[in-house]
Every structure is written in C-alpha cells, then in structure tokens.
Write a protein that holds these residues in place. Sequence first.
Motif, short mmCIF file in Angstrom:
data_model
loop_
_atom_site.label_atom_id
_atom_site.label_comp_id
_atom_site.label_asym_id
_atom_site.label_seq_id
_atom_site.Cartn_x
_atom_site.Cartn_y
_atom_site.Cartn_z
N MET A 180 6.87 32.18 37.22
CA MET A 180 7.29 30.78 37.26
C MET A 180 8.04 30.47 38.55
O MET A 180 7.80 29.45 39.19
N ALA A 181 8.95 31.37 38.94
CA ALA A 181 9.75 31.15 40.15
C ALA A 181 8.85 31.08 41.38
O ALA A 181 9.01 30.21 42.24
N LYS A 182 7.88 31.98 41.44
CA LYS A 182 6.95 32.01 42.58
C LYS A 182 6.16 30.70 42.65
O LYS A 182 5.95 30.15 43.71
N MET A 183 5.72 30.23 41.50
CA MET A 183 4.91 29.01 41.49
C MET A 183 5.77 27.80 41.86
O MET A 183 5.29 26.88 42.52
N MET A 184 7.03 27.80 41.45
CA MET A 184 7.90 26.67 41.79
C MET A 184 8.24 26.66 43.28
O MET A 184 8.58 25.61 43.83
N LYS A 185 8.13 27.81 43.93
CA LYS A 185 8.35 27.87 45.38
C LYS A 185 7.06 27.60 46.13
O LYS A 185 7.05 27.57 47.36
N GLY A 186 5.96 27.47 45.41
CA GLY A 186 4.64 27.39 46.03
C GLY A 186 4.19 25.97 46.33
O GLY A 186 5.00 25.08 46.61
N THR A 187 2.88 25.75 46.26
CA THR A 187 2.30 24.45 46.59
C THR A 187 2.55 23.45 45.45
O THR A 187 2.98 23.83 44.37
N LYS A 188 2.23 22.18 45.74
CA LYS A 188 2.43 21.13 44.73
C LYS A 188 1.60 21.42 43.48
O LYS A 188 2.07 21.25 42.36
N ASP A 189 0.38 21.88 43.71
CA ASP A 189 -0.49 22.24 42.57
C ASP A 189 0.17 23.30 41.68
O ASP A 189 0.13 23.21 40.46
N GLN A 190 0.76 24.28 42.33
CA GLN A 190 1.39 25.37 41.57
C GLN A 190 2.60 24.86 40.79
O GLN A 190 2.83 25.24 39.64
N GLN A 191 3.39 23.98 41.46
CA GLN A 191 4.57 23.43 40.78
C GLN A 191 4.17 22.61 39.56
O GLN A 191 4.79 22.72 38.49
#
Lengths: 321, 252
Positions: A177-188
């Motif tokens: 989750m943390a990685k995705m929240m730091k990632g691209t808009k799609d991931q967030q």
Amino acid sequence: MELLEKTDKIHEELLKNFEEKINRGDAIEPKDKMPDAYRKHLMRQMSQHAHSEVIGMQPEGNWITRAPSLRAKQILLAKIQDEGGHGLYLYSAAETLGISRDEMISQLHSGKAKYSNIFNYPALTWADIGAIGWLVDGAAIVNQVSLQRTSYGPYSRAMVRICKEESFHQRQGYEIMAKMMKGTKDQQEMAQDAMNRWWWPSLMMFGPHDSESPHTGDAVKWKIKRHSNDELRQKFIDKTVQQAEVIGLTIPDKDLKWNEAAGRYDHGAIDWNEFYRVIGGNGPCNKQRMAHHIKVHEEGVWVREAAEAYRVKKEKQLLHS
Amino acid sequence: MTHQEALYSYCLRLGDNALIQSYRLSEWCSNAPLLEEDLALTNFALDMTGRAQALLTYAGQVDGSGRTDDELAYRRSERKFRNNLMLELPNGDFAFTIARLLLNATYEYYFFTELRKSADETLSAVAAKTLKEVKYHMTHATDWTLRLGDGTNESHRRMQAAIDALWMYTGEMFETDEADALLQDKNVAVDMAPVQASWKAYIENVLKEATLTMPADGYMQTGGRKGVHTEHLGHILSEMQYLQRAYPEATW
C-alpha cells in the motif's frame, strides 16, 4: 446402582478439576476431562479458523501469476505458504479434540462448518493484495494475539506460532500500500479503491457487537475468549487509522473521529445487513470459494487413493520380507 | 559470438527455465490434491523464483545493458525467451506435473552438480545454492512417481500417459550450441554428455521401480534456444507481465 453413582462421582470430580484449572488460568490439555460444550465450542472455532486459512489462499493465490515483480511474487508465495501451513497446524490442533481432518473438510463442504466471511469478497486488483495483508491480516492478528492466552493448550500454542508469521504478513501488505501511495496516480487510485472496499468488511471480521454475539457467554467463562468483539475491533481501528494517515490513505468513514475523552476513535455505524447477507451465503464469492474447494478436493481423489494403495502395498511387502 | 554474448545467452537460458517452471508450479496454489502438496509445489516455485532472480540479475550485468532482473522477466516478449519448451506446457493433471518435475529436476540435479565446478564464480555460487533445493525437488518427484506408477490402475495409466507425452520434450534439455562450445572451452559451461548419461540412468531406474515403461527416443521437439516456443508461452507472458506492461511508469 452403586457403580453408576461411583462413575457419576468421578465425572463430577473431573469436571470440578476442569473448572479449577480454568479459574487458576492453567491450560486445558487434550487428555484432560472437559465439558462436551467446551469441546464442541473449540471444534467449531478451531476448524473454522483452519478453514479460513485455507480458503484465504484462494483470493491471494489468484494474484501469484500476476505479481508485478519477482520480489513481490516471492513474498506473496511465501505468505500464502504460511497461511496453508497455519491451516495444517490448526487442523492438527483441532484433531486433538477427537475430530479428523476429513470430517472437518466434509463439514466445510456440507456448510456445517464455516470459514471467515472476509474471504467471500473478491481480490480485484493488485492493491487488494496489499489491503488483505494490511487490513485483513491486521484484524486477524488483533484477534489472534488475544487467543495466545486462550484456555485450550494446543490452540494457544498454535496461536503463539502463528502470530509471529502474521505480523510479517501485515507489514508485507502495508508495504504494498505504501509503495502504491508513493507511486503514480493510477496506483494511488488503486490503493484507495482497495481501502474503500476492504475497510468495512475488515471491521466486520470481529463479529457482531457484544450485545448481539451469541457465543460470547460460555467462551468468556471458559477463557477461550479473553476480549470481547467490540474491544478487539476498537484496538484494530485505533492502530490502523494512524497507519492509513501516514501513507495518505483516507478511511472511508465520514463519522470517524478522535474521541479525546475516551482516548479512542469513534466510528460510524457498521452495515450489519451486509454482514448477515454475506454470512447467509449471498456475498460476491461464497459460491465460487466453496465450489472451487469441492472441485479441487474431488479432482484429487485419485491421487489420494493412489498414495493409500501404494502405502498398503509397501506395508504388505515389508511384512512378507 | 563474443564471450560476453555467450555468457548472456547461457544465463538467460538458465534464468528463463527457472522463471517459467516457477510460474507453472505456482499455478498449483489452492489447486493441489492435498494441502501438503499445495505447500510443497509452491515452495519449489519459490526456490525457482529466487534462482531466476539471481540468474537474470547476472544476465543483465553480463549484457552491459544495465537491465534488472524484473526488466528481463517482465519486459521481454515471446521470441526473446530462452527456456525449454517442456517447462511452459500447461500443468495438465497432477501426474503430468509430477512427471515433468521428475524429468526436469533430475536433469537439473546433474546439471547443477557440474555447474558448481564452473570457472565463473557467480554461476558456481548459484549452482551450489540451487543444488540444495533441487535435491529436494528430485526426491519429492521420485516419491510421487513411485506412488502414482505403482498405486492404482488409474494413477498408473495417468503417470504413463504423462511420461509418454513429455518424452519428446526431453531432448532439448541436452542440446548444445555455439554459446555452450565457447563457454566450455573456458570451463564456464557444463559438458552435457555425462549429464545426459546420468539423467537417463536415474530416470530408467525410477520408472522401472514405479512399474512404468521408459519410452523409446523418437523425434525430439526443439526451439527454445532460438526463441521459437509453443503457443502456451504467450499466454504465460500476457498474464505474468500484465501489470508491468499496463503501467510502464509504475514501480511496485
């Protein structure tokens, strides 16, 4: 007549021992005398726990082949193996109560035995693997930490072992989750969407409010259950809200707020209609999960038969040699 | 062909074998006939993913392109993969999976025993680690081959059918090309002739004990070394690479 009176007396004595042990806080072991209701309660709870570990492999296993990196695949494979291992361990612990794994599995298939309702929800995106690890395993840990002190020895020892691995699972989920929240808009967006879908079902994992919980009374008296549903749910909410804030996820509850006086978060109303609907068999995946387990079990019959035939054959050869 | 190109090709081949085999074994998760077997097969998949990671990382270094293990695993297309065809075939029934594991793990056991002596330190280290894992894969597959071959009529029939169907894919494991020749001169690559002899002797013994018939060598399928695969590989890649391809900017 005299004999009957005598056995009655022994029976009474043994039950008195059971109660004394419980009151002293000693563990009950498989060979100890225990009331039938205690044994039945544990069989139900432990087999449900084992089945949950095994059925839980389905939504997560659904993402192994699509894991987005070799590292992610390794971690997920290791995690699901842990779950399967917990299932095996719990089946064995439950067998000490006098029920076989085969019996437990046929009870699962007939619908007599349940598994955790949470696995009747689908794992739709990769973020769901994060949410399952973080929220679902996070909720399970709160419950299992409390069960480490449960009164039945084999169950309590299983929980001590299992808790060690579960905390790794929760970190693994949170890391996704943390990685995705730091990632691209799609991931967030993917991460927030998973949060929105898994939050409420995770709160429901602790079961109905204390006032509505049908099994709590005896379980508390026998020290199988050491904390109430609402106490455990509150513990989970308090630790999780802060974790969500750190990585920028929003809890999908507009009524959630810090209660300064009580030193805890107050949360909005849980939709118990949804809970009872899903438990009643009408969740998104109830039929899929059970059909899959039954299909795999039936497809494996010839393998198990072959293993048994081979074992018997070899035993006979040993006898004749 | 330069030494560097030969080494890259060699590492890729070994890495892809581990990667694709691990993919197929991981598909058994929550699909195996026993919970114990579910755990065993996915545990082997875990070993192989680790091996793929080490070998693909090394391939990226040797190549000089700076590509990571993930870039090589998730951003290459069908014609660039170098694994043996046998490993990409669908799992089939449990007998088919066990037969493939037996044939391949036995090959890997003898292969990595030799590769441990490689003059290339990285390959030798990977081989030493792999050997410990592969021994267990081979023993496990052997035990099941005996149970299924010498179990019931049905399990015997299924096991024989699996061995028969897979036999034409076994020749490819021992193929050698220019890269092998070049690397063998420098004591980096394995001489395949003794590996093949040991493999055949072991398989013959196990099949015999399992009351199974060893098929006669007929036409052997080939193509993996040239990137000419079965139709199945494309489906593996479209599933495995989906997130990396759909979100090329993302890190996971």
